[in-house]
Write an enzyme that holds these catalytic residues in place. Structure first.
Site, PDB file in Angstrom:
ATOM      1  N   HIS A   1       0.830  -1.216   0.000  1.00 49.34           N
ATOM      2  CA  HIS A   1       0.000   0.000   0.000  1.00 49.34           C
ATOM      3  C   HIS A   1       0.859   1.259   0.000  1.00 49.34           C
ATOM      4  O   HIS A   1       1.920   1.323   0.615  1.00 49.34           O
ATOM      5  CB  HIS A   1      -1.016  -0.011   1.145  1.00 49.34           C
ATOM      6  CG  HIS A   1      -0.459   0.078   2.538  1.00 49.34           C
ATOM      7  ND1 HIS A   1      -0.176   1.275   3.157  1.00 49.34           N
ATOM      8  CD2 HIS A   1      -0.183  -0.888   3.450  1.00 49.34           C
ATOM      9  CE1 HIS A   1       0.254   1.047   4.388  1.00 49.34           C
ATOM     10  NE2 HIS A   1       0.267  -0.256   4.591  1.00 49.34           N
TER      11      HIS A   1
ATOM     12  N   GLU B   1      -5.129   1.958   2.806  1.00 45.66           N
ATOM     13  CA  GLU B   1      -5.031   0.717   3.591  1.00 45.66           C
ATOM     14  C   GLU B   1      -5.124   0.992   5.085  1.00 45.66           C
ATOM     15  O   GLU B   1      -5.741   0.221   5.838  1.00 45.66           O
ATOM     16  CB  GLU B   1      -3.706   0.015   3.282  1.00 45.66           C
ATOM     17  CG  GLU B   1      -3.573  -1.368   3.915  1.00 45.66           C
ATOM     18  CD  GLU B   1      -3.069  -1.353   5.351  1.00 45.66           C
ATOM     19  OE1 GLU B   1      -3.188  -2.394   6.032  1.00 45.66           O
ATOM     20  OE2 GLU B   1      -2.562  -0.305   5.807  1.00 45.66           O
ATOM     21  N   GLU B   2      -4.498   2.068   5.529  1.00 38.03           N
ATOM     22  CA  GLU B   2      -4.448   2.334   6.971  1.00 38.03           C
ATOM     23  C   GLU B   2      -5.838   2.596   7.555  1.00 38.03           C
ATOM     24  O   GLU B   2      -6.028   2.498   8.763  1.00 38.03           O
ATOM     25  CB  GLU B   2      -3.525   3.522   7.264  1.00 38.03           C
ATOM     26  CG  GLU B   2      -2.077   3.315   6.877  1.00 38.03           C
ATOM     27  CD  GLU B   2      -1.371   2.267   7.724  1.00 38.03           C
ATOM     28  OE1 GLU B   2      -2.022   1.656   8.598  1.00 38.03           O
ATOM     29  OE2 GLU B   2      -0.172   2.057   7.515  1.00 38.03           O
TER      30      GLU B   2
ATOM     31  N   ASP C   1       3.297  -6.419   3.729  1.00 31.00           N
ATOM     32  CA  ASP C   1       2.993  -5.346   4.674  1.00 31.00           C
ATOM     33  C   ASP C   1       3.322  -5.776   6.101  1.00 31.00           C
ATOM     34  O   ASP C   1       2.711  -5.312   7.052  1.00 31.00           O
ATOM     35  CB  ASP C   1       1.500  -4.959   4.571  1.00 31.00           C
ATOM     36  CG  ASP C   1       1.184  -3.668   5.319  1.00 31.00           C
ATOM     37  OD1 ASP C   1       2.119  -2.898   5.609  1.00 31.00           O
ATOM     38  OD2 ASP C   1       0.000  -3.433   5.626  1.00 31.00           O
TER      39      ASP C   1
END
Length: 447
Positions: free
Chosen positions: A310, A356-357, A384
């Site tokens: 990401h 993504e976060e 990740d």
């Protein structure tokens, strides 16, 4: 992932550039060359006669020279340290890349141009709507039993305190169970969670659910011990989620040291009073993009082997580890294939996710857009969990697929990364794995 320390901590204990790059490259070799040729649903040689496992095993062994060529290029050849240098320039140029902010827009434009210049195919952007939250000014101070500045990082989507801040007594708990047992004591207080760290996957629920559980018992705010195994007075941020029908209270992470200190004070019966001020704001969702590039397959171009990381990050560091490294080694996978003039049978597709976060927002929207063609996705992979030396590959798939993966991983024996573990996990690939698509991610075990 949603584990990101303050920027000074992110720079600690860096290994040599050469060692770091070597480990990143080697752990990707499996995906760079071999999966595009073996991951398909069909195991037939000519479309009519199924191959035996012995046939497949022999075919995989026949690619040892290609595996060696990739290893040599990545570790000893012109590509040595290339991904690190690319990442360093990117991180220095763009900086932090929080969802909804201009830096993320700049990062996506940067990568779009870079991937085109690298000569990759079908470079394009796919629109996504992402959350837009900004932390604003943050401040916390212990007032009793002494004055002590508390390092905090607000959690994503947290509401602000009132303009004048919140001053309240603290209750320290080690678990949700303890909080519920002491519910009457928590009303009108700031809940401090000093939960023990078990693993990231298990302990992170205190960050994601801490504010909701505290609000259920009438607390006015929550402070969560950072989800980390150790600390240098460095709070970690991450996303948290409110629950419909439950009051929204301000929430932030504090350092392991401050959580432990307040726990010791509390166990002695000492009264603790904290002043908390947070200026967080949430805005309407913003436009963003997933960034895509490919090397198109020469035999089954419609079948996809997906590698990913990401591109977004938190706002308090440079996002080099979480997840610049994962994004750039995914790019490097395609670059190495291109540089060697290889053309895989199936299309090797890289996706650099956005948002993504905030819970895999970009990946979820990508999944919704492409799931009607799910039978064409042979395997999905993301990086990740770190960018140093992996212990091996975590894999989710059926027994036949796992046997094939083990044979492919055996080609990495020269670099001693051959183990296959159970249960791949990843925010951005879980959508596909839940629908039965094989998935893989690097696994990092404590040394």
């Amino acid at each position: 992932m949603c584990m990101f320390p303050a920027s000074h901590a992110a720079q600690a204990s860096r290994p040599s550039v050469e060692k770091r790059e070597k480990m990143k490259y080697l752990s990707l070799i499996f995906f760079m060359s071999l999966l595009p040729q073996y991951a398909g649903k069909s195991l037939s040689g000519d479309g009519s006669h199924p191959k035996t496992f012995e046939d497949i095993k022999n075919e995989i062994a026949g690619y040892s020279d290609i595996a060696k060529a990739i290893i040599d290029l990545a570790v000893h050849g012109k590509a040595q340290n290339r991904s690190y240098e690319r990442l360093a320039v990117f991180a220095d140029t763009v900086g932090p890349r929080l969802s909804g902010l201009k830096n993320l827009d700049a990062a996506i434009k940067y990568m779009f141009s870079a991937l085109q210049k690298d000569g990759l195919e079908n470079v394009h952007l796919e629109p996504v709507k992402v959350p837009h939250w900004e932390r604003g000014e943050e401040f916390a101070m212990m007032l009793e039993p002494r004055n002590h500045s508390i390092a905090i990082l607000g959690l994503g989507s947290s509401v602000a305190t009132p303009p004048e801040g919140i001053t309240a007594e603290v209750i320290v708990v080690a678990s949700f169970d303890e909080l519920h047992r002491r519910a009457q004591e928590a009303k009108g207080k700031i809940v401090v969670y000093n939960q023990p760290f078990v693993s990231y996957g298990e302990t992170v629920r205190y960050r994601s659910q801490g504010a909701v559980e505290a609000a259920k018992v009438g607390a006015v705010a929550s402070l969560i011990r950072s989800i980390a195994s150790f600390s240098i007075d460095s709070p970690h941020t991450g996303w948290q989620s409110y629950q419909s029908g439950i009051p929204r209270i301000p929430t932030a992470c504090i350092s392991v040291e401050d959580a432990e200190m307040m726990s010791r004070m509390s166990l002695r019966g000492t009264k603790i009073v904290v002043y908390l001020k947070m200026g967080a704001r949430t805005y309407p969702d913003s436009p963003s993009f997933n960034t895509v590039a490919e090397i198109v397959g020469n035999k089954y171009p419609e079948q996809i082997v997906l590698v990913s990381g990401h591109l977004d990050s938190w706002d308090v560091g440079q996002g080099a580890m979480d997840d610049g490294g994962g994004a750039f080694i995914s790019w490097e996978a395609l670059s190495l294939i291109k540089d060697l003039g290889l053309r895989p049978k199936r299309t090797l597709r890289m996706v650099l996710w956005t948002g993504e976060e905030q819970g895999g927002v970009g990946a979820e929207q990508y999944y919704q857009l492409h799931k009607e063609n799910i039978s064409n996705f042979d395997i999905v992979m993301e990086s990740d969990e770190g960018t140093f030396k992996p212990s091996g590959l975590a894999f989710t798939g059926n027994a036949k697929a796992r046997d094939i993966i083990r044979e492919i991983m055996a080609l990495l024996l020269p670099i001693n990364i051959t183990d296959v573990f159970d249960n791949a996990d990843g925010t951005d690939i879980n959508y596909w794995m839940r629908d039965g698509v094989p998935g893989a991610a690097f696994l990092y075990l404590p040394s």
